[in-house]
Design a protein around this motif. Structure first.
Motif, short mmCIF file in Angstrom:
data_model
loop_
_atom_site.label_atom_id
_atom_site.label_comp_id
_atom_site.label_asym_id
_atom_site.label_seq_id
_atom_site.Cartn_x
_atom_site.Cartn_y
_atom_site.Cartn_z
N THR A 59 0.83 -1.21 0.00
CA THR A 59 0.00 0.00 0.00
C THR A 59 0.87 1.25 0.00
N TRP A 60 2.17 1.07 0.08
CA TRP A 60 3.16 2.14 0.05
C TRP A 60 3.80 2.26 -1.34
N CYS A 61 3.49 1.37 -2.25
CA CYS A 61 4.19 1.22 -3.53
C CYS A 61 3.41 1.87 -4.67
N GLY A 62 4.08 2.72 -5.45
CA GLY A 62 3.44 3.39 -6.58
C GLY A 62 2.88 2.44 -7.61
N ASP A 63 3.60 1.37 -7.94
CA ASP A 63 3.10 0.40 -8.91
C ASP A 63 1.85 -0.31 -8.39
N LEU A 88 2.34 -6.38 1.78
CA LEU A 88 3.69 -6.62 2.27
C LEU A 88 4.25 -5.39 2.96
N ASP A 89 5.16 -5.63 3.85
CA ASP A 89 5.79 -4.61 4.69
C ASP A 89 6.82 -3.82 3.90
N ARG A 90 7.16 -2.65 4.38
CA ARG A 90 8.19 -1.84 3.73
C ARG A 90 9.35 -1.52 4.66
N ARG A 91 9.24 -1.89 5.93
CA ARG A 91 10.28 -1.55 6.91
C ARG A 91 11.53 -2.39 6.72
N ASN A 104 9.00 -16.40 -4.21
CA ASN A 104 9.90 -15.52 -4.96
C ASN A 104 9.21 -14.21 -5.35
N ILE A 105 8.63 -13.55 -4.38
CA ILE A 105 7.99 -12.25 -4.62
C ILE A 105 9.09 -11.20 -4.54
N ILE A 106 9.50 -10.69 -5.72
CA ILE A 106 10.60 -9.72 -5.77
C ILE A 106 10.12 -8.31 -6.09
N LYS A 107 8.96 -8.20 -6.70
CA LYS A 107 8.38 -6.91 -7.05
C LYS A 107 6.90 -6.94 -6.70
N VAL A 108 6.37 -5.77 -6.36
CA VAL A 108 4.93 -5.66 -6.13
C VAL A 108 4.37 -4.59 -7.05
N PRO A 109 3.15 -4.81 -7.51
CA PRO A 109 2.30 -5.95 -7.20
C PRO A 109 2.72 -7.20 -7.98
N THR A 110 2.40 -8.35 -7.41
CA THR A 110 2.54 -9.63 -8.09
C THR A 110 1.20 -10.34 -7.96
N MET A 111 0.62 -10.67 -9.12
CA MET A 111 -0.67 -11.34 -9.17
C MET A 111 -0.42 -12.78 -9.59
N VAL A 112 -0.60 -13.71 -8.68
CA VAL A 112 -0.30 -15.12 -8.93
C VAL A 112 -1.62 -15.85 -9.23
N PHE A 113 -1.66 -16.48 -10.40
CA PHE A 113 -2.84 -17.22 -10.86
C PHE A 113 -2.63 -18.70 -10.58
N TYR A 114 -3.60 -19.32 -9.88
CA TYR A 114 -3.56 -20.74 -9.56
C TYR A 114 -4.75 -21.44 -10.20
N VAL A 118 3.84 -9.57 -12.91
CA VAL A 118 4.76 -9.00 -11.94
C VAL A 118 4.99 -7.52 -12.22
N GLU A 119 4.71 -6.71 -11.23
CA GLU A 119 4.91 -5.26 -11.19
C GLU A 119 4.00 -4.48 -12.15
N ARG A 120 4.05 -4.80 -13.42
CA ARG A 120 3.19 -4.14 -14.40
C ARG A 120 2.95 -5.14 -15.53
N PRO A 121 1.84 -4.99 -16.24
CA PRO A 121 1.57 -5.94 -17.33
C PRO A 121 2.55 -5.77 -18.49
N MET A 122 2.70 -6.82 -19.27
CA MET A 122 3.55 -6.76 -20.46
C MET A 122 2.86 -5.95 -21.55
N GLU A 123 1.57 -6.18 -21.77
CA GLU A 123 0.78 -5.43 -22.76
C GLU A 123 -0.16 -4.48 -22.00
#
Length: 181
Positions: free
Chosen positions: A85-89, A116-119, A135-145, A155-160
């Motif tokens: 909630t602190w992340c621009g993306d 996720l935390d930012r501290r 392996n969450i390295i960037k946010v947002p990450t939308m994982v589809f199951y 991850v982070e932003r869409p490709m298209e």
């Protein structure tokens, strides 16, 4: 009868202690606030998050033609959205993503939101460790199951754009996200 009542009370108390609290908020010494752990849309619609969430949600125009391409198949999936909630993306993509899911009539009980935390020392972690092993390295990450197994992620932003990327994932076409894991 006494034993049944005592057992019932014990079970209820235990369930309350172990129940996951939603929308836990951290307030830093500088007054900055952010959510951590499992959250829900009510948390995003509350202050101080509602300003960016509602503005992003209301201003986004969903591509309904694209949504119609994946609408039926999307309900076969569960989605976990890791965000900050602190992340621009996250502030840009989360309201858009939710609006697309709403347009697709996605069962929202199949969407899990993890903030996720930012501290320092807790960076990109949740209090309950929901991100461990993913392996969450960037946010947002939308994982589809699908059927309990990860199919793909945005991850982070869409490709298209979000609608196109969701369609690629749901139709199980080749899709490589930013920062592939």
């Amino acid at each position: 009868m006494k034993n049944i009542i005592l057992t019932t009370c014990t079970l209820l108390c235990t369930a309350m202690v172990f129940a996951q609290e939603f929308n836990q908020e951290i307030v830093q010494e500088d007054g900055k606030r952010f959510l951590v752990g499992k959250i829900n849309l009510d948390g995003l619609r509350s202050q101080p998050y509602q300003q960016w969430y509602l503005q992003g949600h209301q201003s986004y125009s969903v591509d309904s033609t694209m949504v119609n391409l994946f609408k039926e198949k999307l309900s076969d999936y569960t989605i976990t959205l890791f965000l900050g909630t602190w992340c621009g993306d996250s502030k840009r993509e989360t309201p858009r993503f939710v609006k697309i899911l709403e347009a697709a009539e996605f069962p929202m009980d199949q969407l899990q939101l993890i903030a996720l935390d930012r501290r320092k020392g807790h960076y990109k972690k949740s209090p309950t460790g929901d991100e461990k092993g993913l392996n969450i390295i960037k946010v947002p990450t939308m994982v589809f199951y699908k059927n309990g197994k990860e199919v793909n992620r945005i991850v982070e932003r869409p490709m298209e754009n979000l609608e196109e990327d969701i369609a690629q994932i749901v139709h199980e076409r080749p899709y490589i996200p930013n920062y592939a894991h």
